[in-house]
Design an enzyme around this catalytic site. Structure first.
Site, short mmCIF file in Angstrom:
data_model
loop_
_atom_site.label_atom_id
_atom_site.label_comp_id
_atom_site.label_asym_id
_atom_site.label_seq_id
_atom_site.Cartn_x
_atom_site.Cartn_y
_atom_site.Cartn_z
N LEU A 33 27.18 -1.23 -65.77
CA LEU A 33 27.59 -2.56 -66.22
C LEU A 33 27.90 -3.51 -65.06
O LEU A 33 28.47 -3.11 -64.06
CB LEU A 33 28.83 -2.44 -67.12
N HIS A 34 27.48 -4.75 -65.23
CA HIS A 34 27.77 -5.78 -64.24
C HIS A 34 28.30 -7.01 -64.98
O HIS A 34 28.44 -6.98 -66.22
CB HIS A 34 26.52 -6.11 -63.43
N GLY A 36 27.01 -9.64 -65.95
CA GLY A 36 26.16 -10.12 -67.04
C GLY A 36 26.54 -9.45 -68.35
O GLY A 36 26.73 -10.10 -69.39
N HIS A 37 26.70 -8.10 -68.30
CA HIS A 37 27.11 -7.37 -69.51
C HIS A 37 28.51 -7.83 -69.95
O HIS A 37 28.78 -7.99 -71.14
CB HIS A 37 27.19 -5.87 -69.24
N GLN A 61 11.88 3.49 -73.50
CA GLN A 61 11.49 2.15 -73.05
C GLN A 61 11.08 2.11 -71.57
O GLN A 61 10.76 1.06 -71.05
CB GLN A 61 12.59 1.13 -73.34
N VAL A 176 23.85 -14.67 -66.24
CA VAL A 176 24.90 -14.75 -65.21
C VAL A 176 24.22 -14.48 -63.86
O VAL A 176 23.38 -13.59 -63.76
CB VAL A 176 26.01 -13.72 -65.47
#
Ligand code: PAF
Length: 284
Positions: A33-34, A36-37, A61, A176
């Site tokens: 996670l960064h 943006g998340h 995917q 972001v």
């Protein structure tokens, strides 16, 4: 905050929350996670009674096995970040919970899933659409949150939500960016310090096209060339594609008329493939 591993437990809990008339916000992720998340989580926290974040590195995917193997995984760090954001539940299943033995049912979204990322990464959106269908079916969220950076993914998810009749509203949250303009991505950690700095050229290219549009340029080939010329000034960048498409159909256009237009790019820095986009002629 509770971490749930079993699909059945997740489904029964979500059922109970719905019976209690709680609105459920769902943020699907593959972890690592960064900011943006966290922006998605924050948005969900503000809009919903209950926030569920899934962390599942979805094998179907990845069309490149090496990419799957190298995908960063750190549930402990992710969980402590999510606890700070007052997330209620993390759904972190093992692969066999999502894909039981003999799994053979896939979701394929025609048309919008076929160009851009779909063309460069065969099978990618079949994997995304399949896992999102399984997760939506399991959780039945009122709202699900996705980042604009993955513009085509947003379109694919909106399409499948409509086509399969999920009662879920898809919320698209703006991209972001790092201080230099590079779109936040879990892949950025795989760039060298130099590449990470130089990769800001992608955003600069998109900004130049946006400015040209503002100044009256309407020709799609010219807009594409503006992005290409800028990115090509950076020797470390290797362009996969630059596309100027109608934002609702994702079909290539010749010139910008009334519709919203998406300029989408995919660029390699070393082995790392980065994507980004901008929307021009945006409807208010
Ligand atoms: O954007 C992602 O991280 C993934 O494609 C998603 C939506 C979690 C599906 O695996």
């Amino acid at each position: 905050m509770e971490i749930i591993n079993r699909r059945q437990r997740m489904a029964s809990l979500a059922r109970k929350l719905r019976r209690e008339n709680k609105t459920i916000g769902f943020v699907p992720t593959m972890g690592a996670l960064h900011e943006g998340h966290l922006r998605l989580v924050n948005e969900a926290r503000q809009m919903c009674d209950i926030v569920i974040v899934s962390i599942f590195v979805n094998p179907t995917q990845f069309n490149d096995k090496k990419d799957l193997e190298k995908y960063p995984r750190d549930l402990t760090t992710d969980a402590s970040l999510l606890a700070e954001y007052q997330v209620d539940y993390i759904f972190a299943p093992e692969a066999n919970e999502i894909y039981p033995d003999g799994f053979s049912t896939y979701v394929y979204v025609e048309g919008i899933a076929e160009g851009l990322e779909g063309a460069s990464r065969p099978g990618h959106f079949r994997g995304v659409a399949t896992v999102i269908t399984i997760l939506f079916n399991n959780i039945r969220p009122d709202f699900a949150f996705f980042g604009q950076k993955d513009a085509q993914q947003c379109s694919v998810v909106k399409r499948l939500t409509l086509d399969l009749g999920f009662d879920t509203e898809i919320i698209v949250v703006p991209t972001v960016r790092e201080e230099n303009g590079l779109a936040m991505s879990s892949r950025n950690t795989r760039l060298t310090i130099d590449e990470r700095e130089k990769a800001s050229i992608i955003f600069q290219g998109l900004k130049e096209a946006k400015l040209a549009f503002k100044n009256g340029e309407r020709n799609a080939t010219v807009l594409e060339q503006i992005v290409r010329d800028k990115i090509e000034t950076e020797p470390l960048a290797r362009i996969d594609y630059i596309a100027v498409v109608d934002n609702s159909t994702l079909e290539p256009i010749e010139s910008v008329e009334d519709n919203e237009v998406l300029i989408a790019v995919a660029v390699y820095f070393g082995e790392v493939r980065l994507i980004d986009n901008t929307i021009i002629n945006r409807r208010q």
